[in-house]
Design a protein around this motif. Structure first.
Motif, PDB file in Angstrom:
ATOM      1  N   LEU A  78     -15.513 -58.341  -0.442  1.00 59.09           N
ATOM      2  CA  LEU A  78     -16.876 -57.817  -0.580  1.00 59.09           C
ATOM      3  C   LEU A  78     -16.959 -56.376  -0.086  1.00 59.09           C
ATOM      4  O   LEU A  78     -17.601 -55.531  -0.723  1.00 59.09           O
ATOM      5  CB  LEU A  78     -17.862 -58.696   0.194  1.00 59.09           C
ATOM      6  N   ASP A  79     -16.305 -56.082   1.022  1.00 58.32           N
ATOM      7  CA  ASP A  79     -16.277 -54.709   1.538  1.00 58.32           C
ATOM      8  C   ASP A  79     -15.592 -53.773   0.551  1.00 58.32           C
ATOM      9  O   ASP A  79     -16.042 -52.659   0.316  1.00 58.32           O
ATOM     10  CB  ASP A  79     -15.574 -54.652   2.896  1.00 58.32           C
ATOM     11  N   ARG A  80     -14.494 -54.243  -0.042  1.00 61.40           N
ATOM     12  CA  ARG A  80     -13.764 -53.430  -1.017  1.00 61.40           C
ATOM     13  C   ARG A  80     -14.672 -53.112  -2.209  1.00 61.40           C
ATOM     14  O   ARG A  80     -14.726 -51.978  -2.678  1.00 61.40           O
ATOM     15  CB  ARG A  80     -12.508 -54.158  -1.489  1.00 61.40           C
ATOM     16  N   GLN A  81     -15.409 -54.110  -2.672  1.00 60.72           N
ATOM     17  CA  GLN A  81     -16.302 -53.898  -3.807  1.00 60.72           C
ATOM     18  C   GLN A  81     -17.426 -52.933  -3.452  1.00 60.72           C
ATOM     19  O   GLN A  81     -17.805 -52.096  -4.278  1.00 60.72           O
ATOM     20  CB  GLN A  81     -16.878 -55.232  -4.282  1.00 60.72           C
ATOM     21  N   ARG A  82     -17.947 -53.037  -2.242  1.00 58.78           N
ATOM     22  CA  ARG A  82     -19.011 -52.111  -1.817  1.00 58.78           C
ATOM     23  C   ARG A  82     -18.492 -50.674  -1.765  1.00 58.78           C
ATOM     24  O   ARG A  82     -19.185 -49.746  -2.170  1.00 58.78           O
ATOM     25  CB  ARG A  82     -19.558 -52.524  -0.456  1.00 58.78           C
ATOM     26  N   LEU A  83     -17.285 -50.490  -1.261  1.00 58.82           N
ATOM     27  CA  LEU A  83     -16.712 -49.143  -1.185  1.00 58.82           C
ATOM     28  C   LEU A  83     -16.395 -48.591  -2.572  1.00 58.82           C
ATOM     29  O   LEU A  83     -16.490 -47.388  -2.795  1.00 58.82           O
ATOM     30  CB  LEU A  83     -15.452 -49.151  -0.322  1.00 58.82           C
ATOM     31  N   ALA A  84     -16.017 -49.468  -3.489  1.00 59.92           N
ATOM     32  CA  ALA A  84     -15.699 -49.034  -4.847  1.00 59.92           C
ATOM     33  C   ALA A  84     -16.949 -48.619  -5.608  1.00 59.92           C
ATOM     34  O   ALA A  84     -16.872 -47.907  -6.598  1.00 59.92           O
ATOM     35  CB  ALA A  84     -14.977 -50.151  -5.599  1.00 59.92           C
TER      36      ALA A  84
END
Length: 107
Positions: A78-84
């Motif tokens: 989820l963090d990776r998707q938010r940063l992307a």
């Protein structure tokens, strides 16, 4: 890979949901870790029977290390998707656009 009881389903992408529901194991574990009682979790998901919430929490408590690792991997994704996707809604800008649209239509 942890063995799942019949009330949990692992999907091809690795997500684990409550069988027959779109609610994930991650979500139940998250609320439980935040201090929610089973009854409070059931209020968040009124389509899920309280007995099933109890089963999921019992499974979590019996398999805490594996479930915590799974939840951590979900949070990481989820963090990776938010940063992307760094675009966040700017409420003030949206209000200005809405006001401009309504103002232009009034003329």
């Amino acid at each position: 890979m942890m063995a799942l009881p019949d009330f949990l389903t692992r999907h091809p992408d690795g997500e684990i949901t409550l069988t027959g529901h779109r609610i994930g194991l991650y979500h139940i574990v998250h609320y439980y870790q935040e201090g929610f009682s089973p009854e409070m979790v059931a209020c968040q998901y009124p389509t899920v029977p309280l007995a099933l919430i109890h089963k999921v929490i019992a499974y979590y408590l019996d398999n805490r290390a594996e479930c915590d690792a799974y939840a951590a991997s979900c949070r990481k994704e989820l963090d990776r998707q938010r940063l992307a996707n760094p675009r966040h809604l700017d409420v003030a800008a949206l209000r200005q656009r809405l006001d401009a649209t309504h103002g232009a239509g009034a003329m």
